[in-house]
Design an enzyme around this catalytic site. Structure first.
Site, PDB file in Angstrom:
ATOM      1  N   ASP A  71      42.954  44.264  38.470  1.00 30.89           N
ATOM      2  CA  ASP A  71      44.085  44.806  39.221  1.00 30.89           C
ATOM      3  C   ASP A  71      44.863  45.847  38.418  1.00 30.89           C
ATOM      4  OD1 ASP A  71      44.927  42.629  37.543  1.00 30.89           O
ATOM      5  OD2 ASP A  71      46.846  42.575  38.593  1.00 30.89           O
ATOM      6  N   GLU A 127      46.640  40.003  37.261  1.00 33.15           N
ATOM      7  CA  GLU A 127      47.231  39.926  35.928  1.00 33.15           C
ATOM      8  C   GLU A 127      48.588  40.598  35.879  1.00 33.15           C
ATOM      9  OE1 GLU A 127      48.172  41.245  31.807  1.00 33.15           O
ATOM     10  OE2 GLU A 127      47.829  42.486  33.573  1.00 33.15           O
TER      11      GLU A 127
END
Length: 356
Positions: A71, A127
């Site tokens: 991400d 994350e």
């Protein structure tokens, strides 16, 4: 989408960047990564949500885990990627699709017969958002066996340096009471904001500790990061809140760190907002020492918290090593130096095949 994971790492980075994967929207990229890995011989590929884990099962005496998140932070008008000379610009180039590209290219191009240790690749989600959503956290809780290894290399941006362990972090809120009154008759009140003066003076005078662990110096910091109070422009405030962040060396645990903050700010009402422990350098582990030797780089302390702490909680030594520049992470003009991407691939390839 088809992804050529055997392409040069710079080209692969660009292809990954152009697949938007803001936290919570990693699904299409996870699909692409899973499909590409499933097409490689000799790998067991598993998936949990939008986390993809691939493993060799060669029966070698040790196992290295390469981990990276899929991400990015929200796009800031910096997609698609663009190249300018030796730099590739775009959302996630530095944090951390360059690292992900290196991981994928190694999976595609390192012959299994040349490996000196078994390998696990971990590509995980979420994350960049609240810890409760972190994909590695989910895997550690529900799929612990997928993460087994003698060393974990988290490919967070480090500009090609080895950053060992990480700091712990906690936040507390100090509540300062007062007595409300009309500001035209201020003597009838007790200004809560004014009461923050002593607290802020203590923080300004605080002498942070520096501690050396495995040759790496970790510097601590105790800082006010937010202050709030007041209800109107003509009211003496009866409450002020100051948020304080303590970044602590990994030789302290969370309880010890909180006790230290309470000692420094004795007399104030403190409420713990959030806390997470750090990770020790772990450089004495044989696999970590071998990686340091392979890079020829002197390890340094990691300032900030990273998911190496999750591996440390599992008893797995972990290091941060990646081609991106951490100072460029999350910026509108984020970029990666393509030479560092190639260098990271070269270093990891040499380490993973040494002695085979």
């Amino acid at each position: 989408m088809e992804l050529d994971i055997a392409a040069p790492a710079g080209e692969l980075t660009r292809a990954l960047v152009d697949v938007e994967s803001v936290s919570g929207g990693e699904g299409p990229l996870a699909d692409t990564v899973e499909k590409a890995l499933a097409g490689l011989p000799g790998l067991t590929v598993d998936r949990d949500g939008d986390a993809v884990v691939a493993r060799t099962r060669l029966g070698l005496p040790s196992r290295v885990v390469l981990a990276g998140h899929l991400d990015t932070v929200p796009v800031a008008e910096n997609l698609p990627a663009r190249r300018d000379g030796d730099r590739l610009y775009g959302c996630g180039t530095s944090d951390m699709k360059a690292g992900v590209a290196v991981m994928l290219r190694l999976a595609a191009t390192v012959p299994l017969a040349s490996l000196a240790q078994d390998l696990t690749w971990v590509f995980y989600d979420n994350e960049e958002v609240a810890a409760a959503r972190n994909g590695l956290r989910r895997l550690a809780a529900a799929r612990r066996d997928w993460l087994e290894g003698d060393l974990a290399i988290l490919m967070e941006p480090t500009s090609g340096e080895i950053e060992a362990g990480c700091q712990g972090t906690l936040r507390v809120v100090a509540a300062l009471p007062g007595r409300r009154a009309h500001s035209a008759r201020s003597w009838l009140g007790d200004n809560a904001i004014h009461r923050a003066g002593d607290l802020l003076s203590r923080l300004a005078a605080y002498q942070p500790r520096a501690v050396v662990l495995d040759g790496c110096e970790y510097r601590e910091g105790l800082s006010a990061v937010r202050i709030s109070g007041g209800v109107a422009g003509n009211v003496i405030p009866d409450r002020c809140e100051v948020m304080i962040n303590f970044r602590f060396a990994p030789d302290r645990d969370e309880a010890g760190a909180l006790a230290h903050v309470r000692e420094v700010l004795a007399g104030y009402e403190l409420e713990l907002s959030d806390s997470v422990g750090g990770a020790p350098p772990g450089l004495a582990a044989p696999a970590a020492a071998a990686f340091v030797a392979a890079t020829g780089r002197a390890p340094r302390a990691k300032y900030g918290w990273t998911d190496v702490a999750r591996f440390a909680e599992l008893g797995i030594p972990a290091l941060n090593y990646g081609p991106g520049d951490p100072n460029l992470a999350h910026t509108r003009d984020e970029y990666v130096e393509l030479a560092l991407v190639d260098e990271a691939e070269r270093v990891l390839r040499a380490y993973l095949t040494a002695g085979a």
